[in-house]
Design a protein around this motif. Structure first.
Motif, short mmCIF file in Angstrom:
data_model
loop_
_atom_site.label_atom_id
_atom_site.label_comp_id
_atom_site.label_asym_id
_atom_site.label_seq_id
_atom_site.Cartn_x
_atom_site.Cartn_y
_atom_site.Cartn_z
N ILE A 1 0.84 -1.21 0.00
CA ILE A 1 0.00 0.00 0.00
C ILE A 1 0.87 1.25 0.00
O ILE A 1 0.65 2.19 -0.78
N VAL A 2 1.89 1.27 0.86
CA VAL A 2 2.80 2.42 0.91
C VAL A 2 3.54 2.57 -0.41
O VAL A 2 3.69 3.68 -0.95
N PHE A 3 3.99 1.43 -0.97
CA PHE A 3 4.69 1.46 -2.26
C PHE A 3 3.80 2.05 -3.35
O PHE A 3 4.24 2.89 -4.14
N SER A 4 2.54 1.61 -3.40
CA SER A 4 1.64 2.07 -4.47
C SER A 4 1.45 3.57 -4.42
O SER A 4 1.45 4.24 -5.47
N GLN A 5 1.32 4.13 -3.20
CA GLN A 5 1.12 5.57 -3.13
C GLN A 5 2.41 6.31 -3.44
O GLN A 5 2.39 7.32 -4.16
N CYS A 6 3.54 5.83 -2.91
CA CYS A 6 4.80 6.53 -3.15
C CYS A 6 5.19 6.48 -4.62
O CYS A 6 5.70 7.46 -5.17
N TYR A 7 4.96 5.33 -5.28
CA TYR A 7 5.21 5.28 -6.72
C TYR A 7 4.38 6.34 -7.44
O TYR A 7 4.88 7.08 -8.29
N SER A 8 3.10 6.40 -7.10
CA SER A 8 2.19 7.33 -7.78
C SER A 8 2.57 8.78 -7.53
O SER A 8 2.55 9.61 -8.44
N VAL A 9 2.94 9.10 -6.29
CA VAL A 9 3.29 10.47 -5.93
C VAL A 9 4.58 10.89 -6.64
O VAL A 9 4.65 11.97 -7.26
N ILE A 10 5.61 10.04 -6.56
CA ILE A 10 6.92 10.41 -7.13
C ILE A 10 6.86 10.40 -8.66
O ILE A 10 7.43 11.28 -9.33
N SER A 11 6.17 9.42 -9.23
CA SER A 11 6.01 9.38 -10.69
C SER A 11 5.29 10.61 -11.19
O SER A 11 5.70 11.24 -12.18
N SER A 12 4.21 10.99 -10.50
CA SER A 12 3.46 12.18 -10.90
C SER A 12 4.31 13.44 -10.77
O SER A 12 4.24 14.34 -11.62
N GLY B 1 11.44 3.91 -0.70
CA GLY B 1 12.60 3.93 -1.58
C GLY B 1 12.40 3.10 -2.83
O GLY B 1 12.81 3.48 -3.93
N LEU B 2 11.73 1.95 -2.67
CA LEU B 2 11.47 1.10 -3.83
C LEU B 2 10.54 1.81 -4.81
O LEU B 2 10.76 1.75 -6.03
N SER C 1 18.48 6.36 -4.07
CA SER C 1 17.34 5.86 -3.30
C SER C 1 17.59 4.44 -2.81
O SER C 1 17.21 4.07 -1.69
N MET C 2 18.26 3.65 -3.63
CA MET C 2 18.59 2.28 -3.23
C MET C 2 19.57 2.29 -2.06
O MET C 2 19.43 1.50 -1.11
N ALA C 3 20.56 3.19 -2.11
CA ALA C 3 21.52 3.28 -1.01
C ALA C 3 20.83 3.73 0.27
O ALA C 3 21.12 3.23 1.36
N TRP C 4 19.90 4.69 0.14
CA TRP C 4 19.15 5.16 1.30
C TRP C 4 18.30 4.05 1.91
O TRP C 4 18.33 3.81 3.12
N SER C 5 17.55 3.37 1.07
CA SER C 5 16.52 2.45 1.57
C SER C 5 17.10 1.10 1.98
O SER C 5 17.01 0.70 3.15
N PHE C 6 17.72 0.40 1.02
CA PHE C 6 18.24 -0.92 1.34
C PHE C 6 19.47 -0.83 2.23
O PHE C 6 19.74 -1.74 3.02
N GLY C 7 20.20 0.28 2.12
CA GLY C 7 21.31 0.50 3.03
C GLY C 7 20.86 0.60 4.48
O GLY C 7 21.53 0.14 5.40
N SER C 8 19.68 1.19 4.68
CA SER C 8 19.14 1.30 6.03
C SER C 8 18.86 -0.07 6.63
O SER C 8 19.16 -0.33 7.80
#
Length: 483
Positions: free
Chosen positions: A39-50, A210-211, A337-344
């Motif tokens: 659910i979080v991914f779907s909204q973040c994809y939509s927000v950042i893509s837009s 991040g994803l 973003s990958m370094a931020w997210s998966f690095g965490s």
């Protein structure tokens, strides 16, 4: 390890019975967490893509409006526009005008979206302590759906770009992505005991952001090229967030047990006081007021050190000496973003073996400082890639602060604490973006990297505050321990 910690580690079956048996989850907790992350991914994809699509469409629309004879799509896609264009020709001067108009439009959209979002985000998660979690997952998702659909229709019917600002007001009035994030953290708090598991799940949920950023930034540019349109990529973002809405309605379980609901039916003003209660009174037996104040200051420093960076990086990388095109910028953003997210996640798993959340928060501030300095002194592409690598886990401070605050908060006040943090995050996101661009503009003539050095300064202050928190917490625990 304290006696309470020891007991909690030795009684997982009892914990599962108390937390999961009462709320009657249909599936295992990790399946439930996966649903929340989707659910979080779907909204973040939509927000950042837009965001990515609308920035380019705004440039195109202003170019067509001001200079209708020019091929705006071709100009927007040029890789050398900032580096090798003759500054004395008419086309270059026209491009500067359009860039300024687009920048101003972006500022209006940011304010239109974030100002109402501050008020709404302060209330949604807090009210979920009274009415349950599921309804307040839906509100920001529907807001993103309506706004992106309106943008798609606006592009199709070619309405004036100024009208799009109103679409951002609609999304802001439903709490934006920060409210969905705070609801996800409430979900985790409902279904975990305070400890390392809660910290890990909170970090995993942040990783889904991040994803969404990685996929949307690397894909949007190609979608615009393949479809030769801005409408279809924007429409795809509508479809993606629709998946999140379906999951929230039909699949997501309610996790707030009736025994944990707040009984008080409060007004909005009273609810906002509840959100800030942890900073004005001793509202929890598990944490002192000064702890909450210090933690939110650490959160603010980490947010200002990280959240404003993507806005400036694109301009920084487009200009000399880098001269990157939009595809390369997109892939760099995905890599960071990958370094931020998966690095965490890597840092949390490694450091949890031997240390605690507050020490991990220090590590996040250190990587923030290192990466910002490298980016500020960059003169070649190598420095930028080193900065991206050094930023591994740079945002880990944010989930660690959330986790520590959640551990110090009683179960019936989890919504209030996450609502307060969400409101602060919205303010920081707005403030960091505006200030980073303002500093970059003011220092462009004598030092392009100055804004990154200031971001490193935020991280440095965060390190000092983290060390102060660790030191004072040890003293407090020592005073409470029987002699």
């Amino acid at each position: 390890m304290t006696v309470n910690d020891e007991n909690s580690e030795k009684s997982p079956l009892l914990e599962s019975k108390v937390l999961f048996g009462e709320i009657k989850l249909k599936y295992s907790k990790w399946v439930a967490y996966s649903i929340v992350m989707l659910i979080v991914f779907s909204q973040c994809y939509s927000v950042i893509s837009s965001l990515y699509i609308m920035n380019q469409y705004a440039y195109y629309a202003f170019m067509k409006e001001k200079y209708p004879t020019r091929n705006a799509i071709q100009i927007a896609g040029r890789s050398d526009s900032a580096c090798s264009v003759n500054t004395s020709i008419v086309e270059y001067k026209q491009q500067i005008v359009v860039q300024k108009l687009t920048s101003e439009w972006n500022i209006y959209c940011t304010l239109a979206q974030n100002i109402p979002a501050v008020l709404i985000s302060m209330n949604l998660a807090s009210y979920s302590d009274v009415y349950g979690r599921k309804p307040f997952f839906l509100v920001p998702l529907i807001g993103t759906f309506v706004k992106n659909l309106a943008c798609s229709l606006g592009i199709y019917f070619k309405i004036s770009i100024q009208w799009f600002i109103g679409f951002y007001v609609i999304e802001g009035s439903t709490g934006i992505w920060a409210s969905t994030l705070s609801m996800a953290f409430c979900f985790v708090a409902d279904t975990t005991m305070p400890g390392k598991t809660r910290s890990l799940v909170i970090a995993l949920i942040e990783t889904s952001i991040g994803l969404g950023s990685i996929i949307s930034t690397s894909l949007s540019g190609y979608l615009i090229q393949w479809t030769d349109s801005y409408m279809y990529p924007e429409l795809l973002s509508v479809i993606i967030v629709t998946v999140g809405i379906i999951l929230a309605v039909f699949v997501l379980p309610e996790t707030l047990h009736p025994s944990r609901k707040r009984d008080d039916q409060v007004t909005i003003c009273q609810n906002m006081r509840n959100v800030t209660e942890c900073y004005t009174s001793e509202f929890s037996p598990l944490g002192k007021r000064w702890m909450f104040i210090l933690l939110i200051l650490i959160f603010i420093m980490s947010a200002f050190g990280n959240l404003g960076r993507p806005n400036v990086e694109q301009i920084y990388q487009m200009n000399s000496p880098f001269c990157w095109d939009s595809v390369r910028i997109g892939w760099y953003a995905a890599m960071r973003s990958m370094a931020w997210s998966f690095g965490s996640i890597i840092i949390i798993k490694l450091f949890h073996i031997c240390t605690t959340d507050d020490v991990i928060a220090v590590v996040g501030c250190i990587t923030c400082v290192a990466s910002a300095i490298l980016e500020g002194i960059a003169t070649t592409d190598l420095y930028l890639y080193l900065a991206a690598g050094a930023s591994i886990g740079s945002v880990v401070t944010l989930p660690m602060v959330r986790s520590i605050m959640s551990k110090m908060t009683p179960p019936h006040k989890q919504g209030s604490i996450f609502a307060g943090v969400a409101a602060v995050e919205v303010i920081c996101n707005m403030g960091a973006s505006v200030s980073a661009n303002a500093i970059y503009d003011a220092t462009l003539d004598f030092n392009k990297g100055m804004t990154f050095f200031i971001m490193a300064g935020y991280g440095g202050v965060g390190i000092i505050l983290c060390l102060l928190f660790i030191s004072e917490k040890k003293k407090t625990l020592s005073d409470l321990t029987p002699k």
